[in-house]
Design an enzyme around this catalytic site. Structure first.
Site, mmCIF file in Angstrom:
data_model
loop_
_atom_site.group_PDB
_atom_site.id
_atom_site.type_symbol
_atom_site.label_atom_id
_atom_site.label_comp_id
_atom_site.label_asym_id
_atom_site.label_seq_id
_atom_site.Cartn_x
_atom_site.Cartn_y
_atom_site.Cartn_z
ATOM 1 N N GLU A 22 48.201 115.409 28.755
ATOM 2 C CA GLU A 22 48.628 116.464 28.306
ATOM 3 C C GLU A 22 47.984 117.372 26.780
ATOM 4 O OE1 GLU A 22 52.286 115.643 26.925
ATOM 5 O OE2 GLU A 22 53.184 116.049 28.724
ATOM 6 N N GLU A 53 48.740 94.283 36.950
ATOM 7 C CA GLU A 53 49.089 94.097 35.366
ATOM 8 C C GLU A 53 48.137 92.253 35.267
ATOM 9 O OE1 GLU A 53 52.662 92.495 33.049
ATOM 10 O OE2 GLU A 53 53.147 94.334 34.630
#
Length: 242
Positions: A22, A53
């Site tokens: 963004e 992960e």
């Protein structure tokens, strides 16, 4: 001259991708200056990639392009993510400045980073997942960091965005509103300034505040590294907050 790299897995990695993505349309930031690395790659943005992960080697591999000029921020709500540990370790070996953002005061990742930011959010309302208030806290911290970064890079003028990428009608209206608020000019004068500036908000703003043409405003911005305040100072215009 460096870049910012976020590293995270699961929900922590997804909010990192959101923050980095963004910044480009919101502040006119050049792509690649702030980059998010999500364990499991792009596929993990929409569906869980189980086990991604837990692989510290993949974290180190994703950090292969890090340099000593870069800032690396590892995000781990639990404070235990091996992927983040691998990325921080590899980045430190390359001379990058490292930081970790976590919600676990006892996180072993703290020893792998030069700076640790710990939001001690306590137990979740529903046990078993840190994607609730812990990850929300990480998002707030990232918002604060990236906003401060944009201010330091001159992407703002007072409390206004100065480099809105007007890619749709909503943003075109916002660009005009920001220009009017920052300059005090009416709608007709602001639209004319934007037209002469080829739609560049910074150029139009400097032109209106300094009373110069778009080309002179553009040259002043180039000389000042693209910051509105620097350009106004170069043109001898007294600073004032809108």
């Amino acid at each position: 001259g460096g870049r910012v790299h976020y590293f995270g897995a699961g929900s922590s990695g997804r909010i990192a991708v959101l923050d980095a993505t963004e910044l480009v349309p919101t502040f006119g930031l050049r792509p690649g200056i702030v980059t998010a690395h999500l364990a499991g790659g792009d596929d993990a943005m929409q569906r869980a990639v189980e086990g991604a992960e837990d692989d510290d080697a993949n974290g180190g591999a994703d950090a292969v392009g890090i340099t000593a000029a870069d800032l690396v921020i590892g995000l781990s709500a639990s404070g235990m993510t091996p992927y983040v540990a691998g990325a921080l370790t590899a980045s430190a070996e390359r001379g990058a400045f490292t930081a970790v953002v976590t919600c676990n005061p006892g996180s072993p990742l703290r020893s792998l980073a030069r700076v640790a930011i710990v939001a001690d959010t306590g137990p979740e309302a529903i046990a078993g997942s840190t994607r609730l208030k812990a990850t929300t806290a990480l998002k707030l911290i990232l918002n604060s960091f990236s906003t401060a970064l944009m201010v330091r890079l001159g992407k703002t003028y007072s409390n206004l965005m100065a480099e809105v990428s007007a890619a749709n009608d909503k943003l075109r209206v916002r660009r005009l509103r920001i220009l009017r608020e920052a300059s005090g000019a009416d709608e007709i004068a602001s639209e004319a300034a934007l037209t002469q500036a080829d739609g560049d908000l910074r150029t139009a703003l400097v032109a209106l505040l300094a009373g110069v043409g778009a080309e002179q405003a553009r040259q002043a911005l180039d000389a000042a590294g693209g910051t509105v305040r620097g350009a106004l100072g170069a043109l001898g215009v007294a600073q004032h907050a809108p």
